[in-house]
Design a protein around this motif. Structure first.
Motif, PDB file in Angstrom:
ATOM      1  N   UNK A 239      31.221  57.873  56.570  1.00  0.00           N
ATOM      2  CA  UNK A 239      32.102  57.799  55.398  1.00  0.00           C
ATOM      3  C   UNK A 239      31.384  57.208  54.195  1.00  0.00           C
ATOM      4  N   UNK A 240      30.524  56.232  54.426  1.00  0.00           N
ATOM      5  CA  UNK A 240      29.811  55.583  53.329  1.00  0.00           C
ATOM      6  C   UNK A 240      28.561  54.905  53.873  1.00  0.00           C
ATOM      7  N   UNK A 241      27.709  54.505  52.966  1.00  0.00           N
ATOM      8  CA  UNK A 241      26.491  53.778  53.336  1.00  0.00           C
ATOM      9  C   UNK A 241      26.143  52.826  52.199  1.00  0.00           C
ATOM     10  N   UNK A 242      25.789  51.590  52.566  1.00  0.00           N
ATOM     11  CA  UNK A 242      25.403  50.586  51.576  1.00  0.00           C
ATOM     12  C   UNK A 242      23.880  50.499  51.512  1.00  0.00           C
ATOM     13  N   UNK A 243      23.318  50.845  50.372  1.00  0.00           N
ATOM     14  CA  UNK A 243      21.884  50.681  50.157  1.00  0.00           C
ATOM     15  C   UNK A 243      21.646  49.300  49.579  1.00  0.00           C
ATOM     16  N   UNK A 244      20.735  48.554  50.210  1.00  0.00           N
ATOM     17  CA  UNK A 244      20.490  47.169  49.824  1.00  0.00           C
ATOM     18  C   UNK A 244      18.997  46.893  49.854  1.00  0.00           C
ATOM     19  N   UNK A 245      18.453  46.430  48.732  1.00  0.00           N
ATOM     20  CA  UNK A 245      17.032  46.126  48.658  1.00  0.00           C
ATOM     21  C   UNK A 245      16.633  44.974  49.564  1.00  0.00           C
ATOM     22  N   UNK A 246      15.326  44.865  49.836  1.00  0.00           N
ATOM     23  CA  UNK A 246      14.830  43.847  50.771  1.00  0.00           C
ATOM     24  C   UNK A 246      14.391  42.561  50.083  1.00  0.00           C
ATOM     25  N   UNK A 247      14.124  42.605  48.782  1.00  0.00           N
ATOM     26  CA  UNK A 247      13.638  41.433  48.058  1.00  0.00           C
ATOM     27  C   UNK A 247      14.803  40.521  47.702  1.00  0.00           C
ATOM     28  N   UNK A 248      14.842  39.340  48.288  1.00  0.00           N
ATOM     29  CA  UNK A 248      15.947  38.408  48.060  1.00  0.00           C
ATOM     30  C   UNK A 248      16.031  37.947  46.613  1.00  0.00           C
ATOM     31  N   UNK A 249      14.911  37.965  45.910  1.00  0.00           N
ATOM     32  CA  UNK A 249      14.920  37.487  44.529  1.00  0.00           C
ATOM     33  C   UNK A 249      15.136  38.605  43.519  1.00  0.00           C
ATOM     34  N   UNK A 250      15.236  39.848  43.984  1.00  0.00           N
ATOM     35  CA  UNK A 250      15.509  40.968  43.079  1.00  0.00           C
ATOM     36  C   UNK A 250      16.942  40.879  42.576  1.00  0.00           C
ATOM     37  N   UNK A 251      17.178  41.374  41.380  1.00  0.00           N
ATOM     38  CA  UNK A 251      18.525  41.368  40.821  1.00  0.00           C
ATOM     39  C   UNK A 251      19.434  42.297  41.630  1.00  0.00           C
ATOM     40  N   UNK A 252      20.581  41.778  42.030  1.00  0.00           N
ATOM     41  CA  UNK A 252      21.495  42.549  42.875  1.00  0.00           C
ATOM     42  C   UNK A 252      21.977  43.811  42.177  1.00  0.00           C
ATOM     43  N   UNK A 253      22.168  43.726  40.856  1.00  0.00           N
ATOM     44  CA  UNK A 253      22.709  44.861  40.132  1.00  0.00           C
ATOM     45  C   UNK A 253      21.857  46.108  40.298  1.00  0.00           C
ATOM     46  N   UNK A 254      20.531  45.941  40.313  1.00  0.00           N
ATOM     47  CA  UNK A 254      19.648  47.085  40.445  1.00  0.00           C
ATOM     48  C   UNK A 254      19.205  47.370  41.858  1.00  0.00           C
ATOM     49  N   UNK A 255      19.701  46.597  42.823  1.00  0.00           N
ATOM     50  CA  UNK A 255      19.221  46.714  44.200  1.00  0.00           C
ATOM     51  C   UNK A 255      20.294  47.116  45.194  1.00  0.00           C
ATOM     52  N   UNK A 256      21.516  47.271  44.727  1.00  0.00           N
ATOM     53  CA  UNK A 256      22.625  47.601  45.631  1.00  0.00           C
ATOM     54  C   UNK A 256      23.342  48.838  45.107  1.00  0.00           C
TER      55      UNK A 256
END
Length: 286
Positions: A163-180
């Motif tokens: 139904x859906x999939x959440x894409x999430x970056x691996x860098x903890x310090x990356x800005x969430x807005x551009x990584x999710x």
């Protein structure tokens, strides 16, 4: 008059100024929200009532926070001189991509410096809150947590029946807005319909959105627990993935430490999943 007197929050639109209500159903992630608010502060009385001298440094600040993205930030600030009637106009913009769910606008009178000869009971810590006002705005009812894209999973490396999939970056310090990014499968019409009707969902839409919200939060919690480099106590930059994960954990499990949650998940993963359902109020009736 009161030490701080505020006017209504106003939304700046092409047609002019509109008073901001408790709901904003026409909002979307691509919009820019420009807001204004008049404020009058008795700078002398504010200092005197706190045992401060005129050389104390005070400021009016607006802080925003969004429940869906778990992001927050300072939107606007201005110094308050030691004068009786100080008229200020709050004016700032918020990018829609950082918002979602309920937006809280917190107007604060804070201490920047206690100055000289402050009284024994006067506040002295930088950032001490002397006055606070919070205005909540519902942007979406059971709205999605992050910017989303509706796509056909046939063209992506994900199961076509999902139904859906959440894409999430691996860098903890990356800005969430551009990584999710939340991807919704266009083949699942009940999901895309619920997302399209998030501002005014039907009962069926609410059930879909509740399941989506629980699953996304579960994914974020799982990510935090399996990442050995993640710690709630680390000083993550505001707006980063690390800060988002820490905020989600604190909100979902305020009484459990990170170590305790990792033990819970390792010892009884099925019960842990049930605890996530309870923390996110899965399918709870409003």
């Amino acid at each position: 008059m009161d030490v701080v007197a505020t006017g209504p929050w106003l939304r700046v639109a092409d047609s002019g100024l509109d008073e901001l209500t408790s709901e904003l159903p026409g909002w979307d992630y691509d919009s820019v929200l420009r807001l204004r608010r008049p404020v009058r502060v008795d700078g002398l009385r504010a200092r005197r009532s706190c045992g401060l001298e005129p050389d104390a440094d005070l400021a009016i600040t607006v802080v925003w926070s969004a429940t869906s993205s778990a992001l927050r930030g300072r939107a606007w600030t201005a110094s308050v001189p030691p004068e009786k009637d100080v008229d200020l106009e709050i004016d700032f913009e918020l990018a829609g991509g950082e918002l979602g769910g309920r937006l809280d606008l917190e107007t604060l009178l804070t201490l920047r410096s206690a100055g000289s000869n402050a009284g024994p009971a006067a506040p002295r810590r930088l950032g001490s809150v002397l006055w606070r006002d919070v205005h909540p705005i519902l942007l979406q009812g059971e709205a999605v947590l992050f910017p989303l894209s509706v796509v056909d999973f046939e063209h992506l490396p994900y199961p076509t029946g999902a139904a859906w999939h959440l894409e999430l970056g691996h860098d903890l310090e990356a800005q969430a807005l551009g990584s999710i990014l939340l991807l919704a499968n266009s083949r699942r019409h009940n999901v895309t319909s619920a997302l399209a009707s998030a501002a005014e969902p039907s009962d069926a839409d609410r059930r879909v959105l509740s399941a989506l919200r629980t699953d996304v939060i579960r994914s974020l919690v799982e990510r935090a627990l399996v990442d050995e480099e993640f710690s709630v106590e680390d000083d993550h930059e505001v707006g980063s993935i690390g800060a988002l994960l820490a905020a989600v954990l604190r909100h979902a499990f305020p009484d459990r430490s990170l170590e305790a949650l990792r033990r819970d998940r390792a010892h009884d993963p099925i019960l842990f999943t049930t605890r996530v359902q309870a923390a996110t109020e899965l399918l709870a009736e409003s």
